[in-house]
Design an enzyme around this catalytic site. Structure first.
Site, PDB file in Angstrom:
ATOM      1  CD  GLU A  14      -3.150   1.251   1.952  1.00 40.68           C
ATOM      2  OE1 GLU A  14      -3.593   0.316   1.379  1.00 40.68           O
ATOM      3  OE2 GLU A  14      -3.440   2.306   3.027  1.00 40.68           O
ATOM      4  CB  CYS A  62      -4.094   3.289   6.082  1.00 38.98           C
ATOM      5  SG  CYS A  62      -3.596   2.013   5.860  1.00 38.98           S
ATOM      6  CB  CYS A  65      -4.298  -1.442   9.843  1.00 32.00           C
ATOM      7  SG  CYS A  65      -3.200   0.602   9.053  1.00 32.00           S
ATOM      8  CG  HIS A  69      -3.841   4.465  11.308  1.00 34.85           C
ATOM      9  ND1 HIS A  69      -2.985   5.309  11.925  1.00 34.85           N
ATOM     10  CD2 HIS A  69      -3.841   3.868  10.740  1.00 34.85           C
ATOM     11  CE1 HIS A  69      -2.075   4.747  10.824  1.00 34.85           C
ATOM     12  NE2 HIS A  69      -2.994   4.249  10.368  1.00 34.85           N
ATOM     13  NE  ARG A 474       0.315  -3.567   6.509  1.00 32.00           N
ATOM     14  CZ  ARG A 474      -0.620  -4.207   6.863  1.00 32.00           C
ATOM     15  NH1 ARG A 474      -1.559  -3.900   8.018  1.00 32.00           N
ATOM     16  NH2 ARG A 474      -1.471  -4.919   5.930  1.00 32.00           N
ATOM     17  CB  SER A 497       4.965   1.688   7.203  1.00 34.45           C
ATOM     18  OG  SER A 497       4.143   0.119   7.018  1.00 34.45           O
ATOM     19  CB  CYS A 541       0.927  -0.308   5.147  1.00 30.33           C
ATOM     20  SG  CYS A 541      -0.008   1.580   4.739  1.00 30.33           S
ATOM     21  CB  CYS A 544       0.221   3.537   7.686  1.00 25.17           C
ATOM     22  SG  CYS A 544      -1.434   2.808   7.698  1.00 25.17           S
TER      23      CYS A 544
HETATM   24 NI1  NFE Z   1      -1.689   1.358   6.189  1.00 24.34          NI
HETATM   25 FE1  NFE Z   1      -0.873   0.064   9.568  1.00 24.34          FE
HETATM   26  C1  NFE Z   1      -0.213  -1.275  10.163  1.00 24.34           C
HETATM   27  C2  NFE Z   1      -0.561   0.954  11.160  1.00 24.34           C
HETATM   28  S1  NFE Z   1       0.745   1.194   9.079  1.00 24.34           S
HETATM   29  S2  NFE Z   1      -1.570  -1.120   7.075  1.00 24.34           S
HETATM   30  O1  NFE Z   1      -1.248  -2.412  10.351  1.00 24.34           O
HETATM   31  O2  NFE Z   1      -0.646   1.907  12.260  1.00 24.34           O
HETATM   32  O3  NFE Z   1       2.379  -0.411   9.169  1.00 24.34           O
END
Ligand code: NFE
Length: 563
Positions: A14, A62, A65, A69, A474, A497, A541, A544
């Site tokens: 992503e 995102c 996920c 958030h 992640r 990430s 990702c 993110c």
């Molecule tokens: Ni956009 Fe995420 C996860 C978050 S970023 S996927 O899992 O928070 O690494």
């Protein structure tokens, strides 16, 4: 002399990630640079908002996920307000967490990562009868493993290939010597790739039972959760349970056997330590077992820090020791500060451009991702990190499943410190989390049967600082918030990430992606399967991480595959 190779974009992730590697004469990666090429600036969007709304905005960081958030945004406000939530709200949030993780991990493996291990062109030459036998080597009742099913899969794949439009299979390094599976083993994984396109819907629906919808749930509010009627309804609880059971059936009969298969076939790479990278592993904890602020919580998967792969000691994580550096990122800090704690964080872009030949300016800024550090040190986060921390903390279910796997393969613990180990750990974690669901549902139904129908606690809004820390699929995710005059004054998110994809810091210490690439032998640097495989094992990702598109809109990649 080292040669430079650029992979931009690394696809099947992503967001947009560029990796530059320098390969020495012996064909080993000598240096690596991880660069996010898009700026989003979500922090700026939060300023001036009502703190009770930040969860809703934050989840738009995102498309994957989203829930994490959302939950962190809501929790950061709860922390600042001193608000608490009732046990039933915690349980429903955990149940959404579990369903999202099962969905996320299986989808990442099959749709975004598995083709780094299986070769679709080789699968076309498989014998469906022998493929059935292969599938039965890894499970007594393997998922969709009949001869007729494999024949149908072969027909579908052949139609793709003959059309000259490989669709989702375009752009692969098919035929690369790094692919080690037999045609039949490739067909087994290809078949489950197609199966998961349908199966992933089930866990997504499970998220929506208590989340309201998916991918962007809408039931969380400061002080609790609004899906109280669902939490009190035996039919809705049974629906969630059914969807999760069906999802875990696929995990048991497809995902785990497939990962054992590749874990065996690629064991030599794991034992060589390829992709191991950093030696520090961090977790903020997953699925809270009690209510209250983070520092007083215990978690189903524990919080902690393992340093230098020393499993004898799990260090506490201190939120005040987190800092973000920008020495090699396209940001600037006021007064030339080198590192800022996220509560005092700044998001001031300072793009420095590229070298004249279009490569990264590696002596200065080269990424839109900042460099988060714990006590000045880079750490790896994610499923493997969670498992290393949980193993070191003596967690019985994690120790049991990791030891059972290494005993089955007859490999030492060092196996885990690798790209393969990271990919296997993610699958095993899916099982551990899915297996935790019945106990959580039992707790919920016992609470409700005992007369506890609270899903929301009243609170009083106030100014102050707040933060929320927990694990997303992640890795470690934290949101940091400052409220002044009733509105958001500062907002920072440090996402998994960002930790893993970070550029070098002020001491030129590498982040997890970069560290995992250095030393990697390459069969053919112009076909960098090994790099793609290792980077994908983190499940990047970048949407993110930088919280779009190339501004000039030029074509950034074209892949041609001969079949
Ligand atoms: Ni956009 Fe995420 C996860 C978050 S970023 S996927 O899992 O928070 O690494």
């Amino acid at each position: 002399m080292a040669t430079k190779h650029v992979i931009d974009p690394i696809t099947r992730i992503e967001g947009h990630l560029r990796i530059e590697i320098e390969v020495d004469d012996a064909g080993n990666v000598e240096e690596a640079y991880s660069s996010s090429t898009a700026f989003r600036g979500f922090e700026a969007i939060m300023k001036g908002r009502d703190p009770r709304d930040v969860g809703m905005f934050a989840q738009r960081i995102c498309g994957v996920c989203t829930f994490h958030h959302y939950e962190r945004g809501v929790e950061a406000t709860e922390h600042a307000y001193g608000a608490t939530i009732p046990p039933n709200a915690r349980l429903l949030r955990n149940l959404i967490w579990a369903a999202q993780l099962v969905n996320d991990h299986a989808t990442h493996f099959y749709q975004l990562h598995s083709m780094d291990w299986w070769d679709v062109i080789s699968a076309l030459g498989a014998d469906p009868v022998r493929a059935t036998a292969v599938a039965h080597e890894y499970h007594d009742a393997p998922y969709n493993a009949s001869e007729s099913h494999y024949r149908r899969v072969l027909d579908r794949l052949t139609t793709f290939a003959q059309s000259g439009q490989l669709g989702p299979f375009a752009g692969g390094y098919w035929g690369h010597p790094g692919y080690k599976l037999s045609p039949e083993e490739n067909l087994v994984l290809a078949s489950h790739y197609l199966d998961n396109l349908a199966v992933q819907r089930l866990s997504a629906q499970a998220v929506a039972v208590f989340g309201g919808k998916n991918p962007h749930p809408q039931s969380l509010v400061v002080g609790g959760i609004t899906s109280a009627r669902d939490g009190l309804d035996a039919h809705r609880i049974a629906q969630y349970q059914f969807l999760m059971q069906k999802s875990m059936d696929f995990v048991e009969r497809a995902y785990l056997p497939d990962v054992e298969l590749l874990g065996r076939r690629y064991a030599d790479e794991a034992l060589a330590g390829h992709g191991g990278g950093l030696r520090n592993y961090m977790s903020f904890g997953a699925m809270s077992l009690n209510e209250g602020p983070w520092e007083r919580r215990t978690f189903f998967l524990p919080a902690g820090l393992v340093q230098d792969r020393d499993l004898a000691t799990v260090h506490d994580v201190d939120p005040m020791k987190i800092g973000e550096e920008v020495a090699h990122a396209w940001y600037t800090y006021a007064g030339g500060a080198t590192s800022l704690h996220p509560l005092r964080g700044e998001t001031t872009p300072a793009y420095e451009g590229l070298e004249a030949d279009g490569s990264l300016k590696t002596s200065g800024g080269y990424s839109w991702v900042k460099a988060p550090r714990y006590d000045g040190t880079p750490v790896e986060v994610g499923p493997l990190a969670r498992f290393i921390v949980a193993y070191a903390a003596g967690d019985a279910s994690v120790r049991g499943i990791m030891d059972a796997f290494t005993e089955k393969l007859d490999v030492p613990f060092e196996y885990w410190y690798s790209t393969v180990g990271r990919t296997v750990a993610r699958a095993l974690e899916t099982k551990v989390v899915g297996d935790a669901v019945p106990a959580m549902l039992g707790e919920l139904t016992r609470n409700v049967a005992g007369g506890d129908d609270r899903f929301f606690n009243r609170y009083t809004a106030r100014d102050g600082d707040g933060w929320a820390m927990a694990e997303a699929p992640r890795g470690s995710l934290s949101h940091w918030l400052t409220i002044r005059n009733g509105a958001v004054d500062n907002y920072q998110a440090i996402v998994p990430s960002t930790w893993n994809a970070s550029p070098k810091d002020g001491r030129d210490a590498r982040g997890a992606y970069e560290a995992s690439l250095v030393g990697q032998p390459m069969a053919d640097p112009t076909q960098p399967l090994e790099v793609v495989r290792t980077i994908h094992s983190f499940d990047p990702c970048l949407a993110c991480a930088v919280h779009v598109l190339n501004r000039d809109g030029q074509e950034i990649a074209r892949h041609e595959v001969e079949v």
